[in-house]
Write a protein that holds these residues in place. Structure first.
Motif: not given
Length: 429
Positions: A182-183, A185-186, A261, A263, A265, A267, A291-292, A295, A299
């Motif tokens: 998940k680091q 960040a999408g 940190h 998880d 996602e 936040d 928001q992004k 994220r 990370s």
């Protein structure tokens, strides 16, 4: 009641199981060449070994060479998109057919007699083939293939064709691998360079280190003094009750250092982003929603934990640490930096700078770790009357709802899990 702090002198009949008991290690586990040779055969040539990340072999023809024990292999994506791991050894006289670390190729040709192989390992051609009429069939002599398993982009291989599934081997570690990824960040994770070095010590010394929170404020005092107060505060986990180590089974373990940190996602928007990243925040805010931006910035240090996968790779906050046993008293380490595949360049550059600060050749972390590991190796020659202790936290180890053993992040639960697996594999016939 404490256990007697000594072992009996080793003999030819001493069982491997007797070298690790009561949370103590016989020092010969670090110093005996015969034990090292047995480890190659019973562990490295029998179980799943991490060899690459999918980002290193993206396209057909992309390859990377690696070592499993003493045996060289090629990780390659063939024309159909299938990832293969092939022995890097010509079927004629045994010469390696690829000497480059990484690249793209149409196939592999032995430099000794020009036997050539396709990306799928099949023998495609050999010069002056009339000398082999009625002697051999090309179809009988491909480069030997290893079993291959892939999970979340992590590529594992095994010489053991009868080995159980990779999913079963990873077991409880799979959910932590998912969290680690998940680091991105999408974005998918990608490798972005590595730092390679050797230290004069046994491979198991480094295996222990990844989930050894006890050493962090001592060995890495200079690192903690070199960073901003916010980063130092973030890594002050010694007295945090939420900072724990979990024994995940099959030798795997995880040490949580930054619980908030784990998880990335999750936040709620209340965490104050570090001032050191203001330039990143400013640049990204002009391109994407806040928001992004949050994220991505949250990370930059990676996940909030170190995940140790037995026997040769750890997913350590923001990088892969790969160990390769060279000899009983020498180990090669590769620190592989990670980035966001397709993510903003300013964020990936920041991740590289963070990586260099700790893991790089002029960083504050790796040199201090390597010196400590070499001192352990030097001290291991003292003898059986000075066993090595991995008993910290035995008095407070508990079993969680998921059935795994849990203790504080400064405890040696992860080491005991690794040696339990070591014992099981070494005792197998």
């Amino acid at each position: 009641m404490s256990q007697p702090l000594h072992f009996q002198a080793r003999t030819a009949e001493t069982a491997y199981a007797d070298l690790y008991r009561n949370a103590m290690l016989d020092p010969s586990l670090y110093t005996d060449p015969a034990i090292f040779e047995a480890e190659l055969e019973k562990i490295f040539y029998k179980t799943w070994i991490w060899v690459a990340h999918e980002s290193e072999v993206r396209e057909p023809g992309d390859f990377k060479t690696a070592m499993i024990g003493r045996q060289p292999v090629i990780v390659v994506r063939d024309r159909t998109g299938t990832i293969r791991v092939l022995e890097n050894r010509c079927r004629h006289r045994g010469a390696t057919v690829c000497d480059k670390r990484q690249g793209n190729a149409n196939g592999f040709t032995c430099p000794y007699h020009s036997w050539s192989y396709g990306l799928d390992g099949k023998l495609r051609g050999l010069p002056y083939s009339d000398g082999y009429e009625d002697v051999l069939e090309k179809g009988d002599l491909p480069l030997r293939s290893l079993r291959v398993g892939v999970y979340a982009g992590m590529i594992f291989a095994s010489f053991n064709q009868d080995i159980g599934s990779l999913d079963d081997f990873l077991g409880n570690a799979r959910s932590w691998i998912d969290l680690f990824m998940k680091q991105g960040a999408g974005y998918p994770i990608k490798t972005q360079g590595e730092h390679k070095f050797r230290f004069k010590g046994n491979w198991k010394i480094q295996l222990e280190n990844t989930t050894d929170g006890y050493h962090f404020p001592v060995v890495h005092k200079s690192f903690l003094e070199s960073v901003d107060n916010e980063t130092s505060e973030m890594l002050s986990f010694m007295t945090d009750e939420a900072s724990v180590t979990r024994a995940l089974g099959n030798g795997h373990s995880v040490m949580v250092m930054v619980p908030e940190h784990v998880d990335l996602e999750a936040d709620d928007g209340t965490e104050v982003l570090q001032a050191r990243f203001n330039h990143v925040i400013e640049a990204l805010s002009a391109e994407m929603p806040m928001q992004k931006v949050r994220r991505i910035v949250r990370s930059l240090h990676g996940a909030g934990f170190n995940l140790n996968l037995f026997p040769n790779v750890s997913m350590s906050m923001s990088f892969f640490r790969v160990l390769h046993p060279v000899s009983v008293s020498e180990t090669q380490i590769r620190h592989v930096a990670l980035g966001m595949d397709g993510g903003p360049e300013i964020a990936n550059l920041e991740r590289l700078r963070i990586h260099e600060h700790f893991q790089g050749p002029f960083g504050f972390g790796s040199p201090d770790d390597a010196e400590a590991w070499e001192r352990v190796q030097a001290g291991a020659y003292t003898g059986v009357d000075a066993p090595l202790l991995v008993n910290r936290g035995l008095n407070r180890e508990k079993v969680g709802a998921d059935g795994v053993r849990i203790s504080h992040s400064t405890d040696e639960t992860g080491m005991r899990e690794a040696y339990d697996m070591w014992k099981r594999m070494m005792e197998q016939q």
